[in-house]
Motif scaffolding. Sequence first.
Motif, PDB file in Angstrom:
ATOM      1  N   PRO A  16      34.773  35.091  34.185  1.00 15.26           N
ATOM      2  CA  PRO A  16      33.734  34.933  33.168  1.00 15.26           C
ATOM      3  C   PRO A  16      34.226  34.262  31.894  1.00 15.26           C
ATOM      4  CG  PRO A  16      34.450  37.221  33.296  1.00 15.26           C
ATOM      5  CD  PRO A  16      35.131  36.498  34.421  1.00 15.26           C
ATOM      6  N   ASP A  17      35.545  34.259  31.648  1.00 15.59           N
ATOM      7  CA  ASP A  17      36.051  33.618  30.433  1.00 15.59           C
ATOM      8  C   ASP A  17      37.524  33.284  30.599  1.00 15.59           C
ATOM      9  OD1 ASP A  17      37.641  35.913  29.733  1.00 15.59           O
ATOM     10  OD2 ASP A  17      35.825  36.870  28.990  1.00 15.59           O
ATOM     11  N   CYS A  18      38.169  32.872  29.512  1.00 18.15           N
ATOM     12  CA  CYS A  18      39.519  32.311  29.582  1.00 18.15           C
ATOM     13  C   CYS A  18      40.607  33.317  29.923  1.00 18.15           C
ATOM     14  CB  CYS A  18      39.861  31.637  28.257  1.00 18.15           C
ATOM     15  SG  CYS A  18      40.099  32.808  26.902  1.00 18.15           S
ATOM     16  N   ARG A  19      40.294  34.592  29.906  1.00 16.32           N
ATOM     17  CA  ARG A  19      41.323  35.588  30.222  1.00 16.32           C
ATOM     18  C   ARG A  19      41.565  35.692  31.720  1.00 16.32           C
ATOM     19  NH1 ARG A  19      38.036  40.191  27.315  1.00 16.32           N
ATOM     20  NH2 ARG A  19      36.578  39.199  28.747  1.00 16.32           N
ATOM     21  N   PHE A  20      40.672  35.112  32.482  1.00 14.18           N
ATOM     22  CA  PHE A  20      40.727  35.244  33.939  1.00 14.18           C
ATOM     23  C   PHE A  20      41.287  33.986  34.592  1.00 14.18           C
ATOM     24  CE2 PHE A  20      37.787  38.338  32.471  1.00 14.18           C
ATOM     25  CZ  PHE A  20      37.907  39.412  33.335  1.00 14.18           C
ATOM     26  N   VAL A  21      41.869  34.158  35.761  1.00 18.22           N
ATOM     27  CA  VAL A  21      42.360  33.020  36.531  1.00 18.22           C
ATOM     28  C   VAL A  21      41.354  32.760  37.654  1.00 18.22           C
ATOM     29  CG1 VAL A  21      43.791  34.442  38.084  1.00 18.22           C
ATOM     30  CG2 VAL A  21      44.381  32.049  37.694  1.00 18.22           C
ATOM     31  N   ASN A  22      41.082  31.504  37.912  1.00 13.54           N
ATOM     32  CA  ASN A  22      40.145  31.130  38.974  1.00 13.54           C
ATOM     33  C   ASN A  22      40.927  30.771  40.225  1.00 13.54           C
ATOM     34  OD1 ASN A  22      38.031  31.310  37.085  1.00 13.54           O
ATOM     35  ND2 ASN A  22      38.369  29.202  36.443  1.00 13.54           N
ATOM     36  N   PHE A  23      40.355  31.045  41.378  1.00 16.13           N
ATOM     37  CA  PHE A  23      40.988  30.618  42.617  1.00 16.13           C
ATOM     38  C   PHE A  23      39.958  30.392  43.700  1.00 16.13           C
ATOM     39  CE2 PHE A  23      41.821  35.288  42.146  1.00 16.13           C
ATOM     40  CZ  PHE A  23      40.944  35.765  43.096  1.00 16.13           C
ATOM     41  N   LYS A  24      40.425  29.716  44.740  1.00 21.69           N
ATOM     42  CA  LYS A  24      39.572  29.438  45.896  1.00 21.69           C
ATOM     43  C   LYS A  24      40.058  30.279  47.070  1.00 21.69           C
ATOM     44  CE  LYS A  24      37.490  25.215  44.683  1.00 21.69           C
ATOM     45  NZ  LYS A  24      36.884  25.774  43.500  1.00 21.69           N
ATOM     46  N   TYR A  53      43.700  37.325  34.594  1.00 17.98           N
ATOM     47  CA  TYR A  53      43.247  38.523  35.299  1.00 17.98           C
ATOM     48  C   TYR A  53      42.322  38.141  36.444  1.00 17.98           C
ATOM     49  CZ  TYR A  53      44.857  40.772  31.043  1.00 17.98           C
ATOM     50  OH  TYR A  53      45.626  41.193  29.993  1.00 17.98           O
ATOM     51  N   PHE A  54      42.256  39.037  37.425  1.00 21.80           N
ATOM     52  CA  PHE A  54      41.325  38.847  38.535  1.00 21.80           C
ATOM     53  C   PHE A  54      41.062  40.203  39.169  1.00 21.80           C
ATOM     54  CE2 PHE A  54      45.626  38.388  40.028  1.00 21.80           C
ATOM     55  CZ  PHE A  54      45.654  39.197  41.152  1.00 21.80           C
ATOM     56  N   PRO A  55      39.925  40.356  39.859  1.00 16.51           N
ATOM     57  CA  PRO A  55      39.619  41.626  40.517  1.00 16.51           C
ATOM     58  C   PRO A  55      40.543  41.848  41.703  1.00 16.51           C
ATOM     59  CG  PRO A  55      37.650  40.259  40.271  1.00 16.51           C
ATOM     60  CD  PRO A  55      38.835  39.394  39.981  1.00 16.51           C
ATOM     61  N   LYS A  56      41.210  42.980  41.731  1.00 13.21           N
ATOM     62  CA  LYS A  56      42.190  43.236  42.792  1.00 13.21           C
ATOM     63  C   LYS A  56      41.556  43.265  44.174  1.00 13.21           C
ATOM     64  CE  LYS A  56      41.973  48.271  42.590  1.00 13.21           C
ATOM     65  NZ  LYS A  56      42.665  49.515  42.269  1.00 13.21           N
ATOM     66  N   PRO A  73      49.446  50.262  30.295  1.00 11.02           N
ATOM     67  CA  PRO A  73      48.240  50.808  29.658  1.00 11.02           C
ATOM     68  C   PRO A  73      47.514  49.672  28.933  1.00 11.02           C
ATOM     69  CG  PRO A  73      50.242  51.889  28.848  1.00 11.02           C
ATOM     70  CD  PRO A  73      50.677  50.768  29.753  1.00 11.02           C
ATOM     71  N   THR A  74      46.212  49.720  28.956  1.00  9.16           N
ATOM     72  CA  THR A  74      45.461  48.641  28.304  1.00  9.16           C
ATOM     73  C   THR A  74      44.551  49.211  27.237  1.00  9.16           C
ATOM     74  OG1 THR A  74      43.693  48.826  29.933  1.00  9.16           O
ATOM     75  CG2 THR A  74      45.422  47.231  30.388  1.00  9.16           C
ATOM     76  N   ASP A  75      44.224  48.366  26.279  1.00 11.07           N
ATOM     77  CA  ASP A  75      43.168  48.728  25.330  1.00 11.07           C
ATOM     78  C   ASP A  75      42.353  47.478  25.069  1.00 11.07           C
ATOM     79  OD1 ASP A  75      44.331  47.204  23.203  1.00 11.07           O
ATOM     80  OD2 ASP A  75      45.698  48.865  22.815  1.00 11.07           O
ATOM     81  N   GLU A  76      41.323  47.608  24.294  1.00 10.60           N
ATOM     82  CA  GLU A  76      40.388  46.490  24.114  1.00 10.60           C
ATOM     83  C   GLU A  76      41.069  45.234  23.596  1.00 10.60           C
ATOM     84  OE1 GLU A  76      37.253  46.328  25.166  1.00 10.60           O
ATOM     85  OE2 GLU A  76      37.706  48.277  26.007  1.00 10.60           O
ATOM     86  N   THR A  77      42.098  45.382  22.753  1.00 14.11           N
ATOM     87  CA  THR A  77      42.711  44.184  22.142  1.00 14.11           C
ATOM     88  C   THR A  77      43.511  43.383  23.149  1.00 14.11           C
ATOM     89  OG1 THR A  77      44.633  45.474  21.447  1.00 14.11           O
ATOM     90  CG2 THR A  77      42.835  45.233  19.858  1.00 14.11           C
ATOM     91  N   ASP A  78      43.797  43.967  24.314  1.00 10.51           N
ATOM     92  CA  ASP A  78      44.518  43.212  25.334  1.00 10.51           C
ATOM     93  C   ASP A  78      43.621  42.148  25.966  1.00 10.51           C
ATOM     94  OD1 ASP A  78      46.757  44.755  24.964  1.00 10.51           O
ATOM     95  OD2 ASP A  78      46.247  46.146  26.581  1.00 10.51           O
ATOM     96  N   PHE A  79      42.332  42.268  25.746  1.00 12.82           N
ATOM     97  CA  PHE A  79      41.391  41.387  26.429  1.00 12.82           C
ATOM     98  C   PHE A  79      40.630  40.500  25.450  1.00 12.82           C
ATOM     99  CE2 PHE A  79      42.127  44.993  29.161  1.00 12.82           C
ATOM    100  CZ  PHE A  79      42.456  44.363  30.357  1.00 12.82           C
ATOM    101  N   VAL A  80      41.378  39.776  24.638  1.00 16.37           N
ATOM    102  CA  VAL A  80      40.762  38.904  23.650  1.00 16.37           C
ATOM    103  C   VAL A  80      41.088  37.458  23.986  1.00 16.37           C
ATOM    104  CG1 VAL A  80      40.670  38.280  21.206  1.00 16.37           C
ATOM    105  CG2 VAL A  80      40.941  40.661  21.855  1.00 16.37           C
ATOM    106  N   CYS A  81      40.108  36.596  23.950  1.00 21.99           N
ATOM    107  CA  CYS A  81      40.352  35.165  24.180  1.00 21.99           C
ATOM    108  C   CYS A  81      40.753  34.495  22.884  1.00 21.99           C
ATOM    109  CB  CYS A  81      39.077  34.506  24.691  1.00 21.99           C
ATOM    110  SG  CYS A  81      38.831  34.731  26.440  1.00 21.99           S
ATOM    111  N   PHE A  82      41.731  33.623  22.971  1.00 14.79           N
ATOM    112  CA  PHE A  82      42.122  32.861  21.775  1.00 14.79           C
ATOM    113  C   PHE A  82      41.824  31.389  21.994  1.00 14.79           C
ATOM    114  CE2 PHE A  82      44.899  36.573  21.678  1.00 14.79           C
ATOM    115  CZ  PHE A  82      44.582  37.049  20.421  1.00 14.79           C
TER     116      PHE A  82
END
Length: 82
Positions: A16-24, A53-56, A73-82
Amino acid sequence: TVLMCRGKAMQDFKGPDCRFVNFKKGEAVYVYYKLIGKSTELWAGSVGRDFGYFPKDLLEINHNYSNEELELPTDETDFVCF
């Protein structure tokens, strides 16, 4: 960073955004982190030169490199697009 495992994409994925990796479907995906906490469904890894990131659930693991699972461990700030 420890390479944990390698898998094969079982279907196409477009994040959905830049934090994720796309694949085929069929592409090799290298897994570096398995996230715990709020984002247990996401792993982080690379496809080619892209990292994100991607869905396992979309990955079929076909080779384990490390027996040590690196859980971050994750928190909300780990998932910010720059």
